[in-house]
Design a protein around this motif. Sequence first.
Motif, mmCIF file in Angstrom:
data_model
loop_
_atom_site.group_PDB
_atom_site.id
_atom_site.type_symbol
_atom_site.label_atom_id
_atom_site.label_comp_id
_atom_site.label_asym_id
_atom_site.label_seq_id
_atom_site.Cartn_x
_atom_site.Cartn_y
_atom_site.Cartn_z
ATOM 1 N N TRP A 164 0.841 -1.200 0.000
ATOM 2 C CA TRP A 164 0.000 0.000 0.000
ATOM 3 C C TRP A 164 0.875 1.249 0.000
ATOM 4 O O TRP A 164 1.893 1.307 0.692
ATOM 5 C CB TRP A 164 -0.874 0.023 1.258
ATOM 6 C CG TRP A 164 -1.794 -1.153 1.390
ATOM 7 C CD1 TRP A 164 -1.446 -2.418 1.806
ATOM 8 C CD2 TRP A 164 -3.188 -1.189 1.106
ATOM 9 N NE1 TRP A 164 -2.548 -3.236 1.793
ATOM 10 C CE2 TRP A 164 -3.629 -2.516 1.371
ATOM 11 C CE3 TRP A 164 -4.106 -0.237 0.673
ATOM 12 C CZ2 TRP A 164 -4.952 -2.899 1.203
ATOM 13 C CZ3 TRP A 164 -5.427 -0.630 0.502
ATOM 14 C CH2 TRP A 164 -5.842 -1.942 0.768
ATOM 15 N N VAL A 178 -3.859 1.566 7.448
ATOM 16 C CA VAL A 178 -4.504 0.474 6.724
ATOM 17 C C VAL A 178 -5.048 -0.528 7.736
ATOM 18 O O VAL A 178 -4.375 -0.847 8.722
ATOM 19 C CB VAL A 178 -3.507 -0.219 5.774
ATOM 20 C CG1 VAL A 178 -4.128 -1.441 5.107
ATOM 21 C CG2 VAL A 178 -2.999 0.763 4.722
ATOM 22 N N GLN A 265 -9.269 1.654 0.429
ATOM 23 C CA GLN A 265 -9.379 0.329 1.046
ATOM 24 C C GLN A 265 -10.847 0.013 1.298
ATOM 25 O O GLN A 265 -11.538 0.726 2.030
ATOM 26 C CB GLN A 265 -8.599 0.233 2.356
ATOM 27 C CG GLN A 265 -8.626 -1.187 2.924
ATOM 28 C CD GLN A 265 -7.901 -1.331 4.251
ATOM 29 O OE1 GLN A 265 -7.637 -0.354 4.944
ATOM 30 N NE2 GLN A 265 -7.581 -2.562 4.608
#
Length: 363
Positions: A164, A178, A265
């Motif tokens: 990411w 995340v 996400q």
Amino acid sequence: MSATDQKAATDARTAPVAVWQILEKLRGQDLIDWRMAEVTGRASIAERNLDIGIPFGWYPIALSKDLAVGEVKPLRYFSQDLAMWRGEDGQVRMLDAYCKHLGAHMGHGGKVHGNLLECPFHAWRYDGDEGVVKDIPYAKAIPPQVKRKCTRTWHITEANRWIWAWYHPQDVAPLFEVQHLPECSDPDWTDFDVYEWNVWGSIQNMAENGVDVAHFRYIHGTANVPLGELRWGDWGRGADVRAKMGTPWGEVDGCISYDTMGPGQSWTRFTGISETLLVACITPVELDHVHARFCFTQPKSQAEGERAGVAKAIIRDICKQFDQDKVVWDRQKYEPNPIICDGDGPIPRFRKFYSRYYAQAAE
């Protein structure tokens, strides 16, 4: 809606327009090719009002398994050319792609030297943490302009089998993290089954689709889709949609629970018929181009057992719905002042929430 319109919308013989005109004859490799092919003749970014910027957040840029130690890869996301590599210490780093010396693209032919990125043209070696040139093998001295930070460094993390990158147009440090999903590291769950699309439109239009309840009838052919119990957090949102579901084994209590953290996400858990986790990886390439990857994992006991057919059917149906939406997204305009009617769903509330991901709204 009149009784006639209601019948036309729900009659099984009346397929949604997108399915009839675009998708009906696509099978196998033809469907895969269609998912990735560029849509030509689409209106410009300005004509479609897509010049609203890219929302900030964590975005998935590559599967972790696809970048080995000592490997360099070129990428293009966020309207930028990028060079990503995994150093000998196992850490992933990323820089803007072009060498400050004579402009070579370091993602094409670049090498890993220890933990540094070596330019293929003259072997200038960049530190991915500091954004400086650490070594020029043929020079007696490093020019002062590149001994201090001379190129953008990127915040990188690995989670859920993905690499990411944090994107912010003003290079602001990450404002949230995340989310780690336990199924992704559970040995009792399958490896990812990955499906891929290029969408020639706006990431905001795509996100808004989730609260646009009316489109489910006309694009997907469903009688109705309840909004469920909506959740609105600081940086994420979600909903739980509960319903009775018919199966070959009788009626069961089912739930579709989706969540997001930032614009990049998104994950959905399907329970009831067959346990399924969808990790939706949605990453902007340009203002009118989004790279989408759906990663599915299921308990091995279900995916490989007597219910394997049902497990596969769930995945096919989810991908089919994305195909149907893509037909619209590929040419959709962003309407900054939409005319909303009752029955549309909480689109105004969604837009107010989503505005926090744009830098100008956060200042």
